[in-house]
Design an enzyme around this catalytic site. Structure first.
Site, short mmCIF file in Angstrom:
data_model
loop_
_atom_site.label_atom_id
_atom_site.label_comp_id
_atom_site.label_asym_id
_atom_site.label_seq_id
_atom_site.Cartn_x
_atom_site.Cartn_y
_atom_site.Cartn_z
N SER A 1 15.20 78.51 -51.52
CA SER A 1 13.74 78.61 -51.53
C SER A 1 13.36 80.07 -51.31
CB SER A 1 13.15 77.76 -50.40
OG SER A 1 11.79 78.06 -50.17
N TYR B 1 13.10 75.32 -41.60
CA TYR B 1 13.35 75.21 -43.04
C TYR B 1 13.89 76.53 -43.58
CZ TYR B 1 12.33 74.40 -48.01
OH TYR B 1 12.42 74.27 -49.37
#
Length: 254
Positions: free
Chosen positions: A144, A157
């Site tokens: 990401s 995350y």
């Protein structure tokens, strides 16, 4: 073009029964790959396979928890055993919890880290002997842009995705002599069920993404298909240990 042709190759995509995973799986199938989707939702998996087969692609679904070592070993072994080879692995399974770091329980931490990072470790190690026996392969880990950027609600995350990037680089150095290439794709803000929830919860997120992205729009799942095919194919034969940003230019804006 022939260099992008994946005919005769076998690909596993985790979390491939929807969203980014299904879009990348579809791209691989369109390039000629035989697909195996791995996930926990059998009904969703069956639906994805039916859609792929309806347009002439070879696909099957294996129900497995990718954080469970025995389940992963069995699923990967079943795919490679039936096909006689394994050439491509896309680690796409992911989990996000929008909480501040101090709100995380240890259970929350493990839920995110295990789904995003430990699963890739298990899948890669299970795939390794089969890829080596096939003469090499391509591993694509879906990280990401939050592996590089930071936000208050994404600390854990981001840690999982940053770890996945470094894990990818380490694999690239370890397995190059076995003919196995390892790369990571870093998607930006893509229209998925996950980000739909984020837009509903985070005031101004939609305006921020559109305003900061030079492309002026959110990404779409199909925007990941081409990059996945490229990294899986012979067109990327000398590409390993790299991170490919697919964010419409979001991360280059100050």
């Amino acid at each position: 073009m022939q260099m992008f042709d994946l005919s005769g190759r076998v690909a596993i995509v985790t979390g491939g029964n929807g969203g980014l995973g299904l879009a990348m799986a579809t791209g691989l199938a369109q390039a000629g790959a035989e697909l195996a989707l791995i996930g926990r939702d059998a009904a969703k998996g069956a639906q994805a396979v039916a859609a792929l087969r309806e347009v002439g692609h070879q696909a099957e679904f294996h129900r497995a928890d990718v954080t469970d070592q025995a389940a992963v070993t069995d699923a990967v072994g079943a795919v490679a055993g039936a096909a006689g080879r394994l050439d491509i692995l896309v680690n796409n399974a992911g989990q996000a919890l929008r909480k501040l770091p101090q709100e995380y329980s240890l259970e929350d931490w493990h839920r995110v880290i295990d789904t995003n990072l430990t699963s890739a470790f298990l899948m890669c190690n299970a795939a390794y002997p089969h890829m080596k026996a096939s003469g090499g392969g391509s591993i694509i880990n879906i990280a990401s842009i939050l592996a590089r950027l930071a936000a208050p609600f994404s600390a854990v995350y981001s840690a999982s995705k940053g770890g996945l990037v470094q894990f990818t680089r380490g694999l690239a150095t370890a397995w190059a002599t076995d003919g196995i290439r390892c790369n990571a794709i870093l998607p930006g803000w893509i229209e998925t069920e996950l980000t739909e929830g984020a837009r509903a919860q985070v005031a101004g997120l939609d305006e921020t993404v559109r305003g900061r992205t030079p492309a002026g729009r959110w990404g779409r799942p199909e925007d990941l298909a081409g990059p996945a095919v490229f990294l899986a194919s012979d067109a990327a034969a000398y590409v390993t240990g790299t991170t490919l940003l697919v964010d419409g230019g979001f991360s280059i804006r100050s």
